[in-house]
Design a protein around this motif. Sequence first.
Motif: not given
Lengths: 163, 422
Positions: A13, A60, A64-66, A87, A89-90, A93-94, B121, B124, B137-139, B155, B189, B192-193, B219-220, B224
């Motif tokens: 994490n 993980n 957290g943030s994007s 990992f 997910r955001i 992808r980033n 957006g 997150s 969803t956050g990107v 996606f 997690d 997660r996803y 997200i916490e 997704k």
Amino acid sequence: MKANGTVFKYGDNVDTDVIIPARYLNSSDPAELATHCMEDIDKDFVNKVKKGDIIVADKNFGCGSSREHAPLAIKAAGVSCVIAETFARIFYRNAINIGLPIIECPEASKGIESGDEVEVDFDSGVITNKTKGTSFKGQPFPEFMQKLIASGGLVNYINDKNR
Amino acid sequence: MGMTMTQKILAAHAGLDYVEAGQLIEADLDLVLGNDITSPVAIHEMDKMTVDTVFNKDKVALVMDHFIPNKDIKSAEHCKCVREFACKHDITNYFDVGEMGIEHALLPEKGLTVAGDVVIGADSHTCTYGALGAFSTGVGSTDMAAGMATGKAWFKVPSAIKFNLTGKPSKWVSGKDVILHIIGMIGVDGARYKSMEFTGEGVANLSMDDRFTIANMAIEAGGKNGIFPVDEKAAAYMKEHSKREYKVYEADADAVYDEEYTIDLSQLKPTVAFPHLPENTKTIDEITEDVVIDQSVIGSCTNGRIDDLRIAAEILKGRKVKKGVRCIVIPATQAIYLQAMEEGLLKIFIEAGAVVSTPTCGPCLGGYMGILAEGERCISTTNRNFVGRMGHVKSEVYLASPAVAAASAVTGKISAPSELGL
């Protein structure tokens, strides 16, 4: 394509706030962000990291943030690859979008320690721990992803393709 | 095999009759969002692209909310960059000081997100709009740039976890306690996803503000998206706030879920997440030692809505914030601020010794407006308690509901409202 470097190992994490604390997000300059990379989890990281070094973590990574500033800071710090058990997910992808190579490989995550010398072969997906003489099989990088990384990210890759 | 609610929305936006978990699709976007931290990076990326302008000037939302009113010169430069971009491309939904709010409270309030939408957006907590029955969803910033340029995003179709909610929460239990309970149960997690799909007769006992809080923190758990069915309350909310047509999608009866949980809301207690992960939860009765606090923050995209402020005011009315504790109340939008003023809530906060701020994300991410010093502790209605999240690397954040944050501000230690005889 290969990555070669000394490993910085972290646990579960590792969140984007410790990768690049929000107090530095008033900048979006990768070089400036890199000077604070991993600051809240490992304040010596930026002094020790050399071009080509590798980050290895457990579950993980990047939760957290994007903030894309997180993979940008890692890449600009000179890190050539991040290996983790999983990992967020955001972040995943980033990292791909900005051309930072990342590999999910639970076995490698368990079999590599801080300070180990590691080589990653993106064509075959083989991760070699040169210090311990062990190797692990991760997913090879598909051709498009290798091109994307070589282009320096998704936008450059799309532009190169359209050229 | 049937589809989940999320899968149905994604299929419809990809022009497909059927999708299944793991499938890669390209979906049309109803809205692309960015803020003052993530948009400058996206704008820089879009500048490199061979496109002249955004795909639809009505379907991009730019909200200045993290470091505004500008906290320093660098933040001011970021906002200037976004402002110039918004002006150049005639972005309809550009919200600056005076009009802005915290993005995830603002967009539903302005009617820009409705049931059936697909929204990305570069923040997150974009998953918040699942409360209305949207997929959101956050990107990151590059995805935001591609979304602004093309109106599309790719996606991987997620599988889902189903949360069957039953019963009615007791007096001082709210959406925050529900989601902290879930994160404590499945871990940071645990989803997660995946989609977190909330369903069951208990949903009717949650206010829209409770649902926004719950979807916000999907997200916490690594999710997704989080998503709620569209019932009468959701329909009434959208009718009040939006002129847009919405579309209701329902999960198929034979939809497949990775896991299913049943949660009896009547059994939940006020819940607090201890440092430094949202999964480190304890119910208030499990906290046996005094956890003395220096600061209490009531606000954020998670808990800065009118219901949250009403709950905090109910507790703070006629009481005083304990000497030595800073209590910071942040209404999430201008409209909420005004509503709180008209209802007399701001007077209650100020008379109690709290401060009331213009809408901002500020303290939640350690930006400004409530940074913690070494060794300080904050009880906060925000969403993350990572190392250094609100300030010094050796400060501590405890996540809780507005009721617990307000009661704790009065006692100076983490407390349930019952400790005040409420």
